[in-house]
Design a protein around this motif. Structure first.
Motif, PDB file in Angstrom:
ATOM      1  N   GLU A  12       0.806  -1.215   0.000  1.00 39.39           N
ATOM      2  CA  GLU A  12       0.000   0.000   0.000  1.00 39.39           C
ATOM      3  C   GLU A  12       0.846   1.276   0.000  1.00 39.39           C
ATOM      4  O   GLU A  12       1.864   1.357   0.691  1.00 39.39           O
ATOM      5  N   PHE A  13       0.343   2.286  -0.741  1.00 36.21           N
ATOM      6  CA  PHE A  13       1.027   3.564  -0.817  1.00 36.21           C
ATOM      7  C   PHE A  13       0.031   4.717  -0.721  1.00 36.21           C
ATOM      8  O   PHE A  13      -1.112   4.615  -1.184  1.00 36.21           O
ATOM      9  N   LEU A  14       0.511   5.807  -0.142  1.00 39.58           N
ATOM     10  CA  LEU A  14      -0.177   7.082  -0.204  1.00 39.58           C
ATOM     11  C   LEU A  14       0.598   7.947  -1.191  1.00 39.58           C
ATOM     12  O   LEU A  14       1.816   8.109  -1.056  1.00 39.58           O
ATOM     13  N   LEU A  15      -0.087   8.491  -2.188  1.00 41.65           N
ATOM     14  CA  LEU A  15       0.582   9.239  -3.247  1.00 41.65           C
ATOM     15  C   LEU A  15       0.210  10.716  -3.164  1.00 41.65           C
ATOM     16  O   LEU A  15      -0.971  11.067  -3.065  1.00 41.65           O
ATOM     17  N   ILE A  16       1.227  11.566  -3.192  1.00 39.38           N
ATOM     18  CA  ILE A  16       1.052  13.019  -3.253  1.00 39.38           C
ATOM     19  C   ILE A  16       1.424  13.479  -4.661  1.00 39.38           C
ATOM     20  O   ILE A  16       2.523  13.195  -5.143  1.00 39.38           O
ATOM     21  N   ASP A  17       0.509  14.178  -5.311  1.00 39.79           N
ATOM     22  CA  ASP A  17       0.698  14.623  -6.695  1.00 39.79           C
ATOM     23  C   ASP A  17       1.275  16.040  -6.715  1.00 39.79           C
ATOM     24  O   ASP A  17       0.597  17.007  -6.373  1.00 39.79           O
ATOM     25  N   TRP A 234      10.549  -9.080   4.728  1.00 42.71           N
ATOM     26  CA  TRP A 234      10.638  -8.107   5.815  1.00 42.71           C
ATOM     27  C   TRP A 234      11.303  -6.872   5.221  1.00 42.71           C
ATOM     28  O   TRP A 234      12.482  -6.881   4.883  1.00 42.71           O
ATOM     29  N   GLU A 235      10.542  -5.790   5.062  1.00 40.69           N
ATOM     30  CA  GLU A 235      11.062  -4.603   4.389  1.00 40.69           C
ATOM     31  C   GLU A 235      11.765  -3.661   5.361  1.00 40.69           C
ATOM     32  O   GLU A 235      11.275  -3.412   6.467  1.00 40.69           O
ATOM     33  N   ARG A 236      12.873  -3.152   4.909  1.00 43.08           N
ATOM     34  CA  ARG A 236      13.635  -2.172   5.669  1.00 43.08           C
ATOM     35  C   ARG A 236      12.762  -0.940   5.943  1.00 43.08           C
ATOM     36  O   ARG A 236      12.196  -0.349   5.047  1.00 43.08           O
ATOM     37  N   GLY A 237      12.657  -0.570   7.208  1.00 42.36           N
ATOM     38  CA  GLY A 237      11.917   0.628   7.570  1.00 42.36           C
ATOM     39  C   GLY A 237      10.419   0.469   7.582  1.00 42.36           C
ATOM     40  O   GLY A 237       9.695   1.439   7.801  1.00 42.36           O
ATOM     41  N   VAL A 238       9.916  -0.767   7.368  1.00 45.77           N
ATOM     42  CA  VAL A 238       8.470  -0.986   7.312  1.00 45.77           C
ATOM     43  C   VAL A 238       8.050  -2.177   8.161  1.00 45.77           C
ATOM     44  O   VAL A 238       7.123  -2.108   8.965  1.00 45.77           O
ATOM     45  N   GLY A 239       8.750  -3.317   8.005  1.00 51.26           N
ATOM     46  CA  GLY A 239       8.302  -4.578   8.585  1.00 51.26           C
ATOM     47  C   GLY A 239       7.793  -5.474   7.475  1.00 51.26           C
ATOM     48  O   GLY A 239       8.018  -5.208   6.290  1.00 51.26           O
ATOM     49  N   GLU A 240       7.078  -6.542   7.822  1.00 49.08           N
ATOM     50  CA  GLU A 240       6.567  -7.420   6.769  1.00 49.08           C
ATOM     51  C   GLU A 240       5.484  -6.699   5.980  1.00 49.08           C
ATOM     52  O   GLU A 240       4.608  -6.044   6.548  1.00 49.08           O
ATOM     53  N   THR A 241       5.539  -6.829   4.668  1.00 48.00           N
ATOM     54  CA  THR A 241       4.526  -6.251   3.797  1.00 48.00           C
ATOM     55  C   THR A 241       3.888  -7.355   2.967  1.00 48.00           C
ATOM     56  O   THR A 241       4.435  -8.452   2.826  1.00 48.00           O
TER      57      THR A 241
END
Length: 309
Positions: A12-17, A234-241
């Protein structure tokens, strides 16, 4: 503050335009990412994408992890960007070129009846470093034969039994493993079984291991056949995605390098499937998968995201 929420295979992502209207120069995107991606203080996501203008290219993508750190690459994020650009008519072609911290990335969109159904991204060249020697017993040989992995595997190959890897001495990074650079760092382990305990115990331990001063993403891959891999990341700076595009590329590249996989393979992640193709060591690796728009999210937040003077 308005975001477009998107996901690629559940990532998941939040995108700023920042293409339609220029973004205020004082915004602290690291702080925004840390608060907005935290589900207790914001809409929640695995990362924040910021779109900006790039001279001669379709856009520039910056990607921030959920802890506010800025990443060099993000395959799932790039696919979402391709869909966003097409859906919002920034491009009418079925291809795009995006600037990232790791260099230019080429995208190809599959469009059916006006809808983007999948996006392919050329993720750049891959650098690998296999660490450690093979240790193979009869059980490992039997598992390999049952999956059609014929012939003696290279020295860098080992499928770790689950309990052995969980009990490994973590004063050093367990060997063998494969360190892969796909615009960001990854450490790949081949395992005979995937479990929550493996991911949540070893994932953070390897991510922050002194051997990786900038931290690393960690992949645990189970080889099902020469064209099929189950993967948890396990993503760096996030945890499991739910999915990780560069993680899928890293795992497939490591499997090809070890002689375990063909050059086109499917990666099954908790959030969905990704296709990876790597023609040869001198070519860019290609990632293909879905991109989905969830909707527009309005976030009421205090005016505290100015950069320090």
């Amino acid at each position: 503050m308005l975001f477009t929420k998107m996901h690629g295979a559940g990532n998941e992502f939040l995108l700023i335009d920042g293409l339609d209207l220029p973004l205020p120069p004082h915004l602290d995107f690291a702080s925004i990412a840390a608060r907005a991606c935290d589900r207790s203080t914001g809409p929640g996501a695995d990362g924040l994408i910021v779109l900006e203008h790039a001279s001669g290219l379709d856009a520039r993508m910056r990607i921030f992890n959920a802890d506010g750190s800025e990443a060099g690459a993000c395959g799932n994020g790039l696919r979402c960007v391709g869909k966003y650009l097409y859906d919002h008519k920034y491009i009418r072609r079925k291809d795009a070129t995006i600037a990232t911290a790791s260099g230019k990335r080429e995208l190809t969109l599959e469009v059916v009846a006006g809808e983007v159904v999948s996006v392919s991204v050329w993720m750049g060249n891959v650098r690998l470093e296999a660490r450690g020697e093979r240790r193979e017993d009869k059980n490992t040989q039997a598992r390999s034969a049952s999956k059609g992995l014929q012939g003696p595997p290279p020295d860098r190959y080992k499928i770790w039994p689950l309990q052995e890897l969980r009990q490994a001495d973590l004063s050093v990074v367990p060997q063998p493993s494969t360190v892969v650079q796909v615009g960001n760092p990854h450490c790949v382990f081949f395992v005979d079984e995937l479990s929550d305990e493996l991911i949540h115990e070893l994932g953070p331990a390897i991510e922050t291991h002194p051997a990786f001063p900038d931290r690393t993403n960690v992949e645990f891959a189970r080889i099902n056949s020469r064209t099929d891999v189950a993967l948890r990341v396990w993503e760096r700076g996030v945890g499991e995605t739910a999915a990780c595009g560069t993680g899928a590329c890293a795992a497939i590249a490591a499997g090809i390098h070890a002689g375990l996989l063909n050059r086109d393979a499917t990666c099954h992640l908790p959030g969905g499937d990704l296709q990876v193709s790597w023609i040869n060591a001198g070519s860019q690796i290609r990632l293909t998968g879905p991109a989905v728009t969830v909707g527009v999210v309005a976030w009421e937040q205090p005016d505290q995201f100015a950069k320090a003077a």
